[in-house]
Design an enzyme around this catalytic site. Sequence first.
Site, PDB file in Angstrom:
ATOM      1  N   GLY A 209       3.629   4.163  13.423  1.00  0.00           N
ATOM      2  CA  GLY A 209       4.503   3.023  13.717  1.00  0.00           C
ATOM      3  C   GLY A 209       4.190   2.407  15.076  1.00  0.00           C
ATOM      4  O   GLY A 209       4.158   1.185  15.226  1.00  0.00           O
TER       5      GLY A 209
ATOM      6  N   GLY B  82       7.281   5.472   7.940  1.00  0.00           N
ATOM      7  CA  GLY B  82       6.345   6.577   8.087  1.00  0.00           C
ATOM      8  C   GLY B  82       6.481   7.210   9.455  1.00  0.00           C
ATOM      9  O   GLY B  82       7.560   7.208  10.045  1.00  0.00           O
ATOM     10  N   SER B  83       5.352   7.707   9.977  1.00  0.00           N
ATOM     11  CA  SER B  83       5.433   8.513  11.203  1.00  0.00           C
ATOM     12  C   SER B  83       5.514   7.649  12.456  1.00  0.00           C
ATOM     13  O   SER B  83       5.094   6.485  12.464  1.00  0.00           O
ATOM     14  CB  SER B  83       4.209   9.423  11.296  1.00  0.00           C
ATOM     15  OG  SER B  83       3.077   8.630  11.622  1.00  0.00           O
TER      16      SER B  83
ATOM     17  N   CYS C 175      13.648  11.293   6.111  1.00  0.00           N
ATOM     18  CA  CYS C 175      13.840  10.852   7.507  1.00  0.00           C
ATOM     19  C   CYS C 175      15.256  11.166   7.926  1.00  0.00           C
ATOM     20  O   CYS C 175      15.543  11.317   9.104  1.00  0.00           O
ATOM     21  CB  CYS C 175      13.656   9.361   7.654  1.00  0.00           C
ATOM     22  SG  CYS C 175      12.238   8.730   6.839  1.00  0.00           S
TER      23      CYS C 175
ATOM     24  N   GLU D  95      10.462  16.344  15.050  1.00  0.00           N
ATOM     25  CA  GLU D  95      10.685  16.247  13.605  1.00  0.00           C
ATOM     26  C   GLU D  95       9.721  17.168  12.868  1.00  0.00           C
ATOM     27  O   GLU D  95       8.516  17.114  13.084  1.00  0.00           O
ATOM     28  CB  GLU D  95      10.478  14.810  13.129  1.00  0.00           C
ATOM     29  CG  GLU D  95      10.876  14.643  11.677  1.00  0.00           C
ATOM     30  CD  GLU D  95      10.659  13.233  11.157  1.00  0.00           C
ATOM     31  OE1 GLU D  95       9.586  12.668  11.397  1.00  0.00           O
ATOM     32  OE2 GLU D  95      11.579  12.714  10.495  1.00  0.00           O
TER      33      GLU D  95
ATOM     34  N   GLU E 224      10.595   1.951  10.173  1.00  0.00           N
ATOM     35  CA  GLU E 224      11.550   3.041   9.950  1.00  0.00           C
ATOM     36  C   GLU E 224      10.757   4.324  10.096  1.00  0.00           C
ATOM     37  O   GLU E 224       9.897   4.623   9.279  1.00  0.00           O
ATOM     38  CB  GLU E 224      12.147   2.983   8.536  1.00  0.00           C
ATOM     39  CG  GLU E 224      12.965   1.759   8.239  1.00  0.00           C
ATOM     40  CD  GLU E 224      14.163   1.581   9.136  1.00  0.00           C
ATOM     41  OE1 GLU E 224      14.533   2.527   9.878  1.00  0.00           O
ATOM     42  OE2 GLU E 224      14.727   0.482   9.122  1.00  0.00           O
TER      43      GLU E 224
ATOM     44  N   LYS F 137       0.864  -1.186   0.000  1.00  0.00           N
ATOM     45  CA  LYS F 137       0.000   0.000   0.000  1.00  0.00           C
ATOM     46  C   LYS F 137       0.897   1.231   0.000  1.00  0.00           C
ATOM     47  O   LYS F 137       1.516   1.566   0.997  1.00  0.00           O
ATOM     48  CB  LYS F 137      -0.914   0.044   1.216  1.00  0.00           C
ATOM     49  CG  LYS F 137      -1.958   1.154   1.038  1.00  0.00           C
ATOM     50  CD  LYS F 137      -2.452   1.751   2.318  1.00  0.00           C
ATOM     51  CE  LYS F 137      -1.764   3.022   2.720  1.00  0.00           C
ATOM     52  NZ  LYS F 137      -1.910   4.198   1.861  1.00  0.00           N
TER      53      LYS F 137
HETATM   54  C1  UN1 Z   1      14.101   8.348   3.937  1.00  0.00           C
HETATM   55  O1  UN1 Z   1      14.210   9.537   4.091  1.00  0.00           O
HETATM   56  O2  UN1 Z   1      13.105   7.745   4.393  1.00  0.00           O
HETATM   57  O3  UN1 Z   1      19.924   8.301   2.760  1.00  0.00           O
HETATM   58  C2  UN1 Z   1      15.044   7.513   3.153  1.00  0.00           C
HETATM   59  C3  UN1 Z   1      19.024   8.875   2.175  1.00  0.00           C
HETATM   60  C4  UN1 Z   1      18.237   8.136   1.130  1.00  0.00           C
HETATM   61  C5  UN1 Z   1      17.101   7.403   1.761  1.00  0.00           C
HETATM   62  C6  UN1 Z   1      16.242   8.240   2.665  1.00  0.00           C
HETATM   63  N1  UN1 Z   1      19.095   7.225   0.429  1.00  0.00           N
HETATM   64  O4  UN1 Z   1      18.730  10.026   2.417  1.00  0.00           O
END
Ligand code: UN1
Length: 489
Positions: A231, A226-227, A282, A380, A248, A173
């Site tokens: 999570g 995601g958030s 992230c 964040e 993650e 999804k």
């Molecule tokens: C993300 O922001 O969820 O290292 C992944 C990085 C990318 C992956 C980011 N290769 O910024």
Amino acid sequence: MQEYKLFLNGEWSDSSTGETFEDINPATLETIGVFQKASLEDVLSAVDCAKDAFESWSTTPAPQRGKILFCAARMLEERKEKLARLMTIENGKILKEARGDVQEAIDMAYYAAGEGRRLLGETTPSELPDKFCMTLHRPMGVVGLITPFNFPMAIPAWKIMPALISGNTLVIKPSSDTPILAIELVKILSYAGVPRGVINLVTGEGGKVGAALVRNKDIRAISFTGSLDNGRWILSEAGKDMKRVSLEMGGKNPVIVMDDADLDLAVDGVLWGAFGTAGQRCTAASRVIVHEKKLAEFQRKLIERAKGLKIGSGLDESVDMGPLINAPQIDKVEKYVNIGKEEGARLALGGNRTKPLAGYFFEPTIFSDVTADMKIAQEEIFGPVLSLISTESLDGAIDIANSVAYGLSASIYTENIKNAFLAIEQIDTGITYVNAPTIGAEIHLPFGGVKATGNGTREAGTTAIDEFTDLKTVYFDYSGRLQKAQIDT
Ligand code: UN1
């Protein structure tokens, strides 16, 4: 207007209720596609298809599965430019970055394909004679993948490719903000020869469609990016069925700039880390912890460079930063800018919406005089907002770096080997860079974080296989007699 469908059992189909939703280009606010709102029935049928396809796919030799992924990798390569343009239109990230996102999917496809001839287990001696010990990876069954908007093709590929090479079947999804690239990826995998039912795709609201995957008893593992709030919910809900959960989530990633750093290099890295993808990674740098002796000079250089960043449509090759993804996201960024001002930080650059086009553009924003405990330095934001924090020493910088809930990525700029190694040892993150920005992870190394960033799993690298397989330990006794471990030795 192009209409996109659900992918169930190798066929593109409408939602059973006929309900749809639209996707917009965040730079122009034009509608770019219509998508199916999957019903609970559709999710059940996707899982059933994946369940039926499992036996045949899981018993297909892994190198044969790998062959299909090699083919998908080549098809992705051929279509790279077209996919990147589509991504810029759907997600807003600039073309250069969109190409990188597709490249990350290509890299992962090749890497996972190669795993088809490895999937290595261990052999180790037994404590008893004429006995052989080994481990092997076994596919888990049906896995559910839930992906975010910010890496519309790379993150689906991080999850799909290892899940497939490991012999699982799956339902994905994608984010409702960026479903097109996941749909294109599934299309390519299906052309490349992934059999019907092995890969299924549903679109729709996370709270309904994603939640239905998390609750489905036939799904053995959930992989989610995601958030933190989502999570947390997934971990507790999926835990009821003892599902494997890989999470993650966010980051509040620091860059430490020491007094012995190459300042120009650090400015380059911070600009790219903080304002690349408009800060919607992230791994984005959101805090720079600068040695007090160099703070004024660093700040001056950084602001001067950040002022020169060009904001606009990512399709324009001269643009440095595209829009944010949607209205709630730009509202959130604005809210944090106000919080920063109220907390007493000094707005040194930006802080406003801007309108090179009709969409969700926000200026590169830098706060100075930030203290480590302020909300803008703790939470964040997921936008182009950076906090500058002063430090007297490396120890102080590391304490500040570690003072947040998250622990994904960190970076230190220093020319001193001792400082670099101390930072590597003492910063609580899953990823640490030396003299490089907080972004730019490569797919053949483990990716993930500590503390509130995740639950200890790692995507990518050889650890991607651990995410999607069960390990079996085998004891093979060929002595022809009863041997008792721990007793006959
Ligand atoms: C993300 O922001 O969820 O290292 C992944 C990085 C990318 C992956 C980011 N290769 O910024």
